[in-house]
Design an enzyme around this catalytic site. Sequence first.
Site, PDB file in Angstrom:
ATOM      1  N   HIS A  79      12.017   4.885  -9.299  1.00 19.60           N
ATOM      2  CA  HIS A  79      11.253   3.959  -8.446  1.00 19.60           C
ATOM      3  C   HIS A  79      11.607   4.201  -6.982  1.00 19.60           C
ATOM      4  O   HIS A  79      12.566   3.649  -6.451  1.00 19.60           O
ATOM      5  CB  HIS A  79      11.561   2.500  -8.837  1.00 19.60           C
ATOM      6  N   HIS A 122       9.422   5.148  -3.188  1.00 20.19           N
ATOM      7  CA  HIS A 122       8.097   5.320  -2.578  1.00 20.19           C
ATOM      8  C   HIS A 122       8.073   6.496  -1.606  1.00 20.19           C
ATOM      9  O   HIS A 122       9.044   6.772  -0.920  1.00 20.19           O
ATOM     10  CB  HIS A 122       7.675   4.040  -1.853  1.00 20.19           C
ATOM     11  N   GLY A 172       2.507  -3.317  -3.547  1.00 20.90           N
ATOM     12  CA  GLY A 172       2.021  -4.349  -2.625  1.00 20.90           C
ATOM     13  C   GLY A 172       2.407  -5.738  -3.094  1.00 20.90           C
ATOM     14  O   GLY A 172       3.135  -5.887  -4.071  1.00 20.90           O
ATOM     15  N   GLU A 218       8.805  -9.103  -9.193  1.00 24.21           N
ATOM     16  CA  GLU A 218       9.727  -8.868  -8.068  1.00 24.21           C
ATOM     17  C   GLU A 218       9.830 -10.168  -7.264  1.00 24.21           C
ATOM     18  O   GLU A 218      10.913 -10.645  -6.987  1.00 24.21           O
ATOM     19  CB  GLU A 218       9.191  -7.734  -7.178  1.00 24.21           C
ATOM     20  N   ASP A 257      13.901   2.394  -4.001  1.00 23.58           N
ATOM     21  CA  ASP A 257      12.646   1.785  -3.508  1.00 23.58           C
ATOM     22  C   ASP A 257      12.147   2.427  -2.192  1.00 23.58           C
ATOM     23  O   ASP A 257      11.313   3.319  -2.246  1.00 23.58           O
ATOM     24  CB  ASP A 257      12.813   0.266  -3.369  1.00 23.58           C
TER      25      ASP A 257
HETATM   26 ZN   LIG Z   1       8.470  -0.469  -5.080  1.00 23.47          ZN
END
Ligand SMILES: [Zn+2]
Length: 342
Positions: free
Chosen positions: A16, A18, A171, A201, A279
Amino acid sequence: MSLENFIAGLPKAELHVHHVGSASPRIVAELAARHEGTTAVPADPELLAEYFTFRDFDHFIEVYVSVVELVRDAEDVRMLTYGIAEDMARQNIRYAELTVTPYFTLLKGVADEAFVEALEDARHSAERDLGVMLRWCFDIPSEAGPAAGERTVRIAVDQAPDGLVSFGLGGPEVGWPRPLFKPFFDEARAAGLHSVPHAGETTGPQTVWDALRELGAERIGHGIRSVHDPRLLEHLAEHGIVLEVCPTSNLATGAVASLAEHPLPRLVEAGVPVTVNSDDPPMFGTDLNREYLVAARLLGLGAAGVGELAKAAVRGSFMGDADKSRLTAEMDAYMGEHTFVS
Ligand SMILES: [Zn+2]
């Protein structure tokens, strides 16, 4: 050898993380230099380091948006992607499923073919030059709504790059219920892509249930709020649904009030398979090595425990069986050589 050094040398996989969110100051400096005169982002590495020093969530959004703005053409995509692989190689990350959000770059007029070709070029170079295997998760930015869902599934299914393994949804969760995106996940899954939405989350267990039932989630991005529903914890444990946990991100975004209150130990206790991830690492002032150290403290792990956690990321990944065996064997060999680490 300290646990910190053990972690740094350990071969790792990340599930995970980005694409734009991984742009380090060094990469942003290169992008800003390419677009000098048309961007407010400084190209000077020292000024950038300051610009990047994590302050709070608003600051993260500001940096994130400014990097999105710098990714304007296919060459930017190539530079960014290869630069990320270089940063990963320095941390001994050997495999990563990078969450890519094509929507915003396509809006700038980059053609689907050119976008995908740039990613794949960088992927081949990274594997050949750096020994870093990259795979893609194309994700929908929820805040752009169903239009982004349609655009994202089109490039995923019609271009179908070799490195693409999964389909995601990022998002905000508030105001953007997971079921709204079901048609796009149906199409992506029918085309053979794995389903990996963010859920739980910032909103409660119902969002995770929705991700499982409506989007066919095989892994969950974050999913930490599952702790509030014992039945959900049981379900995740029983079906081996892996949670992609990102402790520092959760603290930075306010998803948890403090690391001491992070649900990671309770998830592990409930038998839920967890992995540790970074992340948007430079924007949250972290990297994967640091996240393993944070997790080790939260869970009271020594080297052996950290090694097992790292192997869980390989098991939870979408790499082929041969690659899984090879990387796990590398991890075992490294752990065997460092049994003295406490
Ligand atoms: Zn994420």
